[in-house]
Write an enzyme that holds these catalytic residues in place. Structure first.
Site, short mmCIF file in Angstrom:
data_model
loop_
_atom_site.label_atom_id
_atom_site.label_comp_id
_atom_site.label_asym_id
_atom_site.label_seq_id
_atom_site.Cartn_x
_atom_site.Cartn_y
_atom_site.Cartn_z
N SER A 1 39.98 38.49 28.95
CA SER A 1 40.00 37.05 29.08
C SER A 1 40.05 36.69 27.61
O SER A 1 39.86 37.46 26.78
CB SER A 1 38.45 36.63 29.62
OG SER A 1 37.34 36.99 28.85
N PHE B 1 40.32 45.50 34.40
CA PHE B 1 40.26 45.95 35.84
C PHE B 1 41.83 45.66 36.42
O PHE B 1 41.92 46.60 37.39
CB PHE B 1 39.39 45.20 36.44
CG PHE B 1 39.27 43.74 37.22
CD1 PHE B 1 40.32 43.54 38.22
CD2 PHE B 1 39.10 42.82 36.34
CE1 PHE B 1 40.55 42.34 38.70
CE2 PHE B 1 39.54 41.51 37.02
CZ PHE B 1 40.14 41.21 37.93
N LYS C 1 38.29 52.96 26.68
CA LYS C 1 37.17 52.44 27.39
C LYS C 1 37.74 51.59 28.33
O LYS C 1 38.08 50.40 28.33
CB LYS C 1 36.12 51.55 26.78
CG LYS C 1 34.80 51.56 27.00
CD LYS C 1 34.23 50.19 27.87
CE LYS C 1 34.88 49.03 28.20
NZ LYS C 1 34.46 48.75 29.64
N GLU D 1 34.79 48.91 33.96
CA GLU D 1 33.76 49.83 34.86
C GLU D 1 34.08 49.60 36.33
O GLU D 1 33.56 49.99 37.03
CB GLU D 1 32.33 49.50 34.45
CG GLU D 1 32.16 47.96 34.41
CD GLU D 1 32.36 47.19 33.16
OE1 GLU D 1 31.71 46.27 32.93
OE2 GLU D 1 33.25 47.58 32.46
N GLU E 1 42.29 29.50 33.50
CA GLU E 1 42.57 30.66 34.38
C GLU E 1 41.91 30.88 35.33
O GLU E 1 40.74 31.15 35.60
CB GLU E 1 43.07 31.94 33.38
CG GLU E 1 43.43 33.08 34.15
CD GLU E 1 43.78 34.19 33.16
OE1 GLU E 1 44.76 35.05 33.37
OE2 GLU E 1 42.75 34.46 32.37
N CYS F 1 47.65 38.88 34.51
CA CYS F 1 47.82 37.94 33.50
C CYS F 1 49.30 37.31 33.35
O CYS F 1 49.50 36.27 32.70
CB CYS F 1 47.51 38.72 32.05
SG CYS F 1 48.59 39.91 31.39
#
Length: 498
Positions: A226, A149, A173, A176, A383, A281
């Site tokens: 992740s 995201f 993909k 969402e 994280e 990240c």
């Protein structure tokens, strides 16, 4: 309620699963749309369309494929403002940051415009008597990308830009949580002249991910997310015979030596730790000042700098950062802050109670600063992915070097110093994949490549650049001769190039 549909074979394709995900406006906390969640059958239909399109696309000469990339670049630049506004409305990052998201992805598209040169193989004349050897890179077929995201424009372009340029077709993909911009990118790609089916967008959750990882026609999968999910994607995808590059989480460190320019360091740390609400990240959530004097002065300056930060809605041009992506993520960040307190770290600045007047239901959280963090604490090992900066004090260069080198993550690291020898030694010895020297967020330019070490990256090949070209192609080497005269009688002996 607006519905975000799949994009397959050049057309918006309404889903048939009857399952949807909510897409929020993080500024208001309200649901603004719903996104289709694909079934395995819907994913298969997209893959079949991609497989049909790929044959003709691979046969298109590289120069013509590059022209599509050039036009795609122009169209993105034309629609930059519209893309950024939609991105901000679903993600929450401020408009300027959204434009940066798009621009960094566009840099990889610019690299892909030079694909005819990059795809050139090697040739050796007369490797043996009358024997020539040459190599070529050929596309894999249908490839797929599963994106997070936090960069809904940049990371998809990192993936499909290279993959499609070398002659593959692609299934994207996206997350969402903010799926509209990826669909807009696919529509622009069609407008740029790409054949229908070359780039498809299929929305979904874990069921869709698992279908991608198991589908026999998908040859390669690129993932960013992740570390636990990255490891799952890598193990599952490779078990099904696919190439997989899976980029995971991070806990990037900033080492501050006593000779560093603290005025610049504080500005850099503020932007790297709190920009985009820390949802990067390559954010810099850990600062390691060397020596008590450096640490005390840095802490004082950071507190003063944090007081100047403005948290606002994503369309506020004066805001340094906006809301986080969801209420659940905001709670997760707040929970980590409480864990840090419970572990014994000193919470110098607490951003948990921040509320924005008129937007009290938005997913806002203020900047937080910890001191006295140690390497054994959970909040240091894991994280947080939010606007939380931790100070971990070190007494020496060697102790500071050991912290990122021994941490489970190895994505990025930065050192701040005026000492060239110290910086060179640090860059050489640190056990981390990407290093910045007085650069707080060392994301490599598009003609190098992106990739972390340890639990930050699974697989042998990095993202974009020539590494991306290698990942999305297979190498074929041809050894050729054109004999004349009598038939040789040594056909049963392995040939040598003498």
């Amino acid at each position: 309620m607006r519905t975000i549909d799949h994009f397959v074979s050049g057309e918006i394709l309404p889903g048939a699963s009857g399952r949807f995900g909510d897409v929020f406006n993080p500024n208001t906390g309200q649901v603004q749309a719903r996104v289709q969640l694909a079934t395995e059958a819907e994913l298969d239909a997209a893959v079949q369309a991609a497989a049909r399109a790929q044959v003709g696309w691979a046969a298109t000469n590289p120069q013509r494929r590059a022209r599509v990339m050039f036009e795609f670049k122009r169209l993105i630049e034309r629609d930059m403002n519209a893309l950024a506004e939609v991105l901000s409305s679903e993600h929450g990052k401020v408009i300027a940051d959204s434009k940066g998201d798009i621009q960094r992805g566009l840099e990889v598209i610019e690299f892909a415009c030079g694909i005819p040169h990059v795809l050139k193989g090697d040739y050796t004349e007369s490797a043996g008597p009358g024997i020539d050897v040459y190599s070529m890179r050929q596309p894999l077929g249908v490839c797929a990308g599963i994106t997070p995201f936090n960069f809904p424009a940049m990371i998809p372009m990192w993936m499909f830009g290279i993959s499609i340029a070398v002659g593959n077709s692609f299934i994207l993909k996206p997350s969402e949580k903010d799926p509209t911009v990826p669909v807009m990118l696919a529509q622009l790609f069609m407008e740029a002249g790409a054949p229908a089916g070359v780039l498809n967008v299929v929305h979904g959750d874990k069921a869709c991910v698992d279908a991608i990882l198991a589908h026999p026609l998908i040859r390669a999968v690129s993932f960013v997310g992740s570390s636990d999910i990255a490891q799952y994607v890598y193990q599952t995808g490779t078990a099904h015979g696919k190439r997989v590059q899976a980029m995971g989480g991070a806990k990037n460190h900033g080492i501050v030596l006593p000779d560093a320019d603290l005025d610049q360091v504080v500005k850099d740390l503020s932007g790297a730790a709190f920009g985009s609400a820390g949802e990067r990240c390559m954010a810099l959530p850990v600062v390691v000042p060397v020596g008590k004097k450096t640490a005390d002065e840095l802490r004082e300056r950071l507190v003063a700098e944090i007081e100047t930060l403005k948290v606002g809605i994503s369309t506020d041009a004066a805001a340094h950062y906006g809301p986080v992506v969801s209420a659940a993520h905001r709670r997760k960040i707040a929970d980590y802050i409480q864990v840090g307190i419970d572990e014994g770290a000193e919470l110098v600045v607490d951003g948990r109670d921040f509320a924005l007047q008129g937007f009290e239901q938005g997913f806002f959280i203020g900047p937080s600063l910890f001191d006295g963090v140690t390497r054994t604490m959970k909040t240091y090992q894991e994280e947080i992915f939010g606007p939380v900066l931790q100070i971990v004090r070190a007494e020496s260069f060697e102790e500071a070097l050991a912290l990122p080198s021994e941490h489970p993550y190895g994505n990025g690291v930065a050192i701040f110093t005026r000492n060239g020898r110290a910086a060179r030694e640090f860059a050489s010895r640190v056990n981390v994949g990407m290093v910045g020297i007085n650069v707080p967020i060392p994301v490599p330019v598009a003609y190098h490549s992106f990739g972390g070490w340890k639990r930050s990256g699974f697989g042998d090949t990095n993202q974009y650049g020539t590494e991306g070209v290698k990942f999305y192609t297979k190498l074929k080497t041809v050894t050729a001769r054109w004999p004349e005269g009598a038939v040789e009688d040594n056909a049963f002996v392995i040939p040598t190039m003498q």
